[in-house]
Structures are given as structure tokens and as C-alpha cells.
Design a protein around this motif. Structure first.
Motif, PDB file in Angstrom:
ATOM      1  N   ASN A 134       0.645  -1.235   0.194  1.00  0.00           N
ATOM      2  CA  ASN A 134       0.165   0.062  -0.036  1.00  0.00           C
ATOM      3  C   ASN A 134       0.859   1.175  -0.021  1.00  0.00           C
ATOM      4  O   ASN A 134       0.276   2.192  -0.444  1.00  0.00           O
TER       5      ASN A 134
ATOM      6  N   THR B 292      -9.858   2.212  10.555  1.00  0.00           N
ATOM      7  CA  THR B 292     -11.079   2.472   9.925  1.00  0.00           C
ATOM      8  C   THR B 292     -11.903   3.503  10.521  1.00  0.00           C
ATOM      9  O   THR B 292     -12.921   3.683   9.909  1.00  0.00           O
TER      10      THR B 292
ATOM     11  N   GLU C 206     -11.712  11.055   7.074  1.00  0.00           N
ATOM     12  CA  GLU C 206     -10.778  11.597   6.020  1.00  0.00           C
ATOM     13  C   GLU C 206     -10.291  13.000   6.000  1.00  0.00           C
ATOM     14  O   GLU C 206      -9.267  13.299   5.354  1.00  0.00           O
TER      15      GLU C 206
ATOM     16  N   ALA D  23     -10.238  -3.645  -1.006  1.00  0.00           N
ATOM     17  CA  ALA D  23     -10.663  -2.465  -0.433  1.00  0.00           C
ATOM     18  C   ALA D  23     -11.498  -1.614  -1.469  1.00  0.00           C
ATOM     19  O   ALA D  23     -12.228  -0.592  -1.242  1.00  0.00           O
ATOM     20  N   LEU D  24     -11.397  -2.140  -2.639  1.00  0.00           N
ATOM     21  CA  LEU D  24     -12.476  -1.516  -3.845  1.00  0.00           C
ATOM     22  C   LEU D  24     -13.942  -1.748  -3.550  1.00  0.00           C
ATOM     23  O   LEU D  24     -14.869  -1.104  -3.744  1.00  0.00           O
ATOM     24  N   TYR D  25     -14.120  -3.043  -2.719  1.00  0.00           N
ATOM     25  CA  TYR D  25     -15.680  -3.501  -2.524  1.00  0.00           C
ATOM     26  C   TYR D  25     -15.865  -3.196  -1.123  1.00  0.00           C
ATOM     27  O   TYR D  25     -17.110  -2.541  -0.923  1.00  0.00           O
TER      28      TYR D  25
ATOM     29  N   SER E  71     -13.905  -0.562   1.820  1.00  0.00           N
ATOM     30  CA  SER E  71     -12.975   0.068   2.219  1.00  0.00           C
ATOM     31  C   SER E  71     -12.258  -0.317   3.420  1.00  0.00           C
ATOM     32  O   SER E  71     -10.940  -0.157   3.555  1.00  0.00           O
ATOM     33  N   TRP E  72     -12.929  -0.646   4.616  1.00  0.00           N
ATOM     34  CA  TRP E  72     -12.478  -0.916   5.938  1.00  0.00           C
ATOM     35  C   TRP E  72     -11.839  -2.396   5.946  1.00  0.00           C
ATOM     36  O   TRP E  72     -11.259  -2.644   6.877  1.00  0.00           O
TER      37      TRP E  72
END
Length: 395
Positions: free
Chosen positions: A216, A270, A274, A336-338, A340-341
Motif C-alpha cells: 500500500n 477504519t 478523511e 478495498a474497492l468493495y 474500504s475498511w
């Protein structure tokens, strides 16, 4: 790596630590260089696979040889030193990748120097502990005498007498172990089997979280080479921390805290809004430092839990199972695309389970490396005996 680790582990325990190290390192350089001459994607992947089969076990071989050559009080220092070398290697990798961005040129610069490891045949001694476990006392004595001469140390008369004695008859435990196969012995020992399963989970967690966070890092904002170097650099904090606490606090408390801190930091990610990117970065780096500390310490702790004649094979087995974690890690950005956490929760959950399992194994601080299955099983009893003696002294 699933293929490599048991093969080189067997070579190490069967024919010696030095042959395993030299073979793995030199084949890494030779086969890896062939990638630069790939004419198709399929050829590249095949050579990449063969390179990893040959070279993936170079570090475990070097680590085991080093801790078996040095004394009990040098294990932590050795682990820290090798950990720092890994960090420097990671930084060198990023700098070379930035300097030689065409992949064929990069390979031709990075891989060929590995062939120089061939000179270790003449420069590096074999593990004294491994030689003694194989009954090759004369070779072990020669290495000890050369070391004493090099360090200008005069051996005591008692030590000289023990070294010059005829080969000591093996104990009943060692006779049995010599007659039985490695995995037969392991399967007959519930303690070692349990330990093997627990260590395998520790390794799986370390590779899953360590490589997951590293992958990442290049997706973070900014220059990918700089980001990679920064993430690698913070590993020095973990290595230095281990050097300071492992021999003072103990293996279990240190690794327990490392796993738990990593778990909490990853789960906490999580819940960070943001609007606070700096907090996410801090938690990210805290988790990376903690899992690096666990990864660095688990090498030493695992090697101290298993006997000499099977140490590399069992360490290799744990590391081999651990590669399941590094296989899953690259899938986390896709997950994470489906959700995110999900990656952070999986990282944190695995680390917290690993921390809980740390409560089920014995402390190995100030214990000698076990040479037989029986000695490895008795580590827990040694710890209880020390505790009882301390309680009696207090009373």
C-alpha cells in the motif's frame, strides 16, 4: 517461496548451514540475471519462479548460521544487526530502481554481485553447533581453536580437556532421534506440533500484514520511490527497539506488545475520518513499525523453540506456511474497492490473534538453544523452574 523454504531447510539440516547459504545466494544471482534476457512474459515468470526457489532461503540460512556461531548473549544483537542490513538492502533496492528505471539494466546491475558469495566457502566457518549435532567433533574443534587464536583467547585446561576427549557417546534421546525421521519425531511430540502450528500463524500474520502495508505504501500520495524508502526506513525503529528490550523484558512480552499495537493501530485506521490524513499516516507507520518488530523478533524466538538438528527445517516450514499471508496480501487493495475498511480490519484481527497465541508458548530468555526434541520440549519446564527459584529467593 512455498517450494524454496522446505528444500533449502532440508539441505541446511542435512548437509550444513554454509552449503545452504552459499548455494541459495549464488543461484539467486545466476538465475536472477537470466531475467534480463527474457524474450517473453512466460519466460520472465518462469525465471522469476526459479530465482525465488533458489534464493528465498538465503536470509533464513544466514540467520541460523549466525546465531549458532555466536553465544547466547549475542542473539539479540545479531538479530538487530541483520535487521538493519535488511533495511539497508531495501533502501539500496529503491535507489537502484530509481537510478536504473529500465528493468533489464536494473537486473544486470543488482543481481550479478550475488555470485561473490562463492568466496564464503573459504571465509565462513560452518556452524559449530550443527557439526556437533552431526558427530563431526574434529571439525568443530578446529573451528573453535582457530576462533580462539584469531581472538587471542587462551582456552582453559578444562575446556582443552573436553575438546580433546574422544567423541562422547550420544544420549538415549539423541540415539532415538538419529534413528527416526524428522517428521516422525515431530508428529510424536504434541508439544512440538502445537508449537509448530502456533509459530506458523505468527509467520502468516507477519507476512500478511508486513507485505500488505508495504504494498500500500507505493499507492500513497507523492513519489513512489520516496514513499517506499520512507516505509522501509521506519523499520530501523523496530530493529533498534528489539535490540533494547528483547534481552531485558523478554521475548514473549516484547512480541505480545508488538502484535497488539499493530492490531490496534490497523483496526483504528477504519475509524479515522478523511479530514485527518495525518492521523491515518501516523497509525499506518505505527502499525508498520510494530509488525516489523514482530517479524524481526519472531525469527529469533522461533529458532529458540526448535532443536538444532531440525531447526532450519522447522523454521523453514513455519516461514513456508507464512507465505500464504504474502500471497493474500496483494489482494487487499482489490478487496478495498468493495469494502474500504476490510483490509485494515483483517490486518488488525490477524495481529491480535497472534498476540493472544503468544500467551501459550514458553519464554526463551537466557535459555540455551535446544539440541534435541526432548530439550526443546523441556524449555517450558526450565521457565517454570526459574520462576519457582525466584519465588523461593524472594521468600
Amino acid at each position: 517461496m512455498l517450494v524454496s523454504l522446505p528444500i533449502i531447510g532440508y539441505i541446511s539440516d542435512r548437509w550444513g548451514r554454509k552449503p545452504a547459504l552459499v548455494l541459495s545466494s549464488t543461484l539467486l544471482g545466476v538465475i536472477g540475471t537470466l531475467k534480463a534476457f527474457s524474450v517473453s512474459y512466460e519466460m520472465y515468470v518462469l525465471v522469476e519462479f526459479l530465482e525465488t526457489v533458489a534464493g528465498a532461503s538465503a536470509f533464513p540460512a544466514a540467520y541460523i548460521l549466525t546465531i549458532e556461531l555466536l553465544g547466547q548473549d549475542k542473539r539479540v544483537l545479531t538479530t538487530a544487526f541483520l535487521g538493519i542490513m535488511l533495511v539497508l538492502g531495501g533502501l539500496a533496492f529503491a535507489l537502484l530502481a530509481r537510478t536504473f528505471q529500465y528493468w533489464r539494466t536494473f537486473i544486470l546491475v543488482a543481481y550479478p554481485p550475488s555470485v561473490l558469495i562463492l568466496v564464503y566457502i573459504y571465509l565462513l566457518p560452518e556452524s559449530i553447533r550443527w557439526l556437533l549435532s552431526k558427530g563431526r567433533k574434529e571439525e568443530a574443534v578446529e573451528i573453535i581453536m582457530n576462533a580462539a587464536k584469531l581472538n587471542k583467547v587462551t582456552l582453559s585446561e578444562e575446556t582443552m580437556r573436553q575438546l580433546q576427549e574422544e567423541k562422547v557417546k550420544p544420549t538415549d534421546d539423541k540415539k532415538v532421534e538419529e534413528e527416526e525421521g524428522l517428521w516422525t519425531q515431530v508428529l510424536h511430540s504434541p508439544i512440538i506440533m502445537k508449537r509448530l502450528a502456533i509459530c506458523s500463524w505468527w509467520w502468516m500474520t507477519c507476512t500478511f500484514v508486513f507485505y500488505g502495508l508495504a504494498i500500500n505504501s507505493v499507492a500513497l500520495a507523492g513519489d513512489k520511490y520516496t514513499n517506499y524508502m520512507l516505509v522501509v526506513s521506519v523499520e530501523i525503529i523496530a530493529v533498534v527497539t528489539n535490540a533494547l528490550v528483547l534481552d531485558r523484558v523478554g521475548r514473549k512480552p516484547t512480541l505480545l506488545v508488538a502484535y497488539c499495537v499493530c492490531g490496534v493501530a490497523c483496526v483504528a485506521l477504519t475509524f479515522v475520518p478523511e479530514s485527518l490524513p495525518w492521523l491515518s499516516t501516523c497509525l499506518y507507520l505505527l502499525g508498520k513499525v510494530a509488525i516489523t518488530q514482530a517479524f524481526s523478533g519472531i525469527y529469533m524466538y522461533t529458532s529458540e523453540l526448535f532443536p538444532t538438528h531440525a531447526r532450519h527445517s522447522l523454521l523453514g516450514f513455519c516461514s513456508m506456511v507464512g507465505r500464504i499471508g504474502s500471497i493474500i496480501a496483494p489482494q487487499m487493495p482489490l478487496a478495498a474497492l468493495y469494502v474500504s475498511w476490510l483490509p485494515s480490519v483483517l490486518f488488525g484481527g490477524a495481529a491480535l490473534i497472534a498476540g493472544a497465541l503468544m500467551l501459550t508458548t514458553p519464554e526463551t530468555l537466557n535459555t540455551r538453544l535446544p539440541d534435541s526434541i526432548r530439550e526443546a520440549e523441556d524449555i517450558a519446564q526450565q521457565g517454570k523452574s526459574k520462576t519457582n527459584h525466584m519465588e523461593m529467593d524472594v521468600k
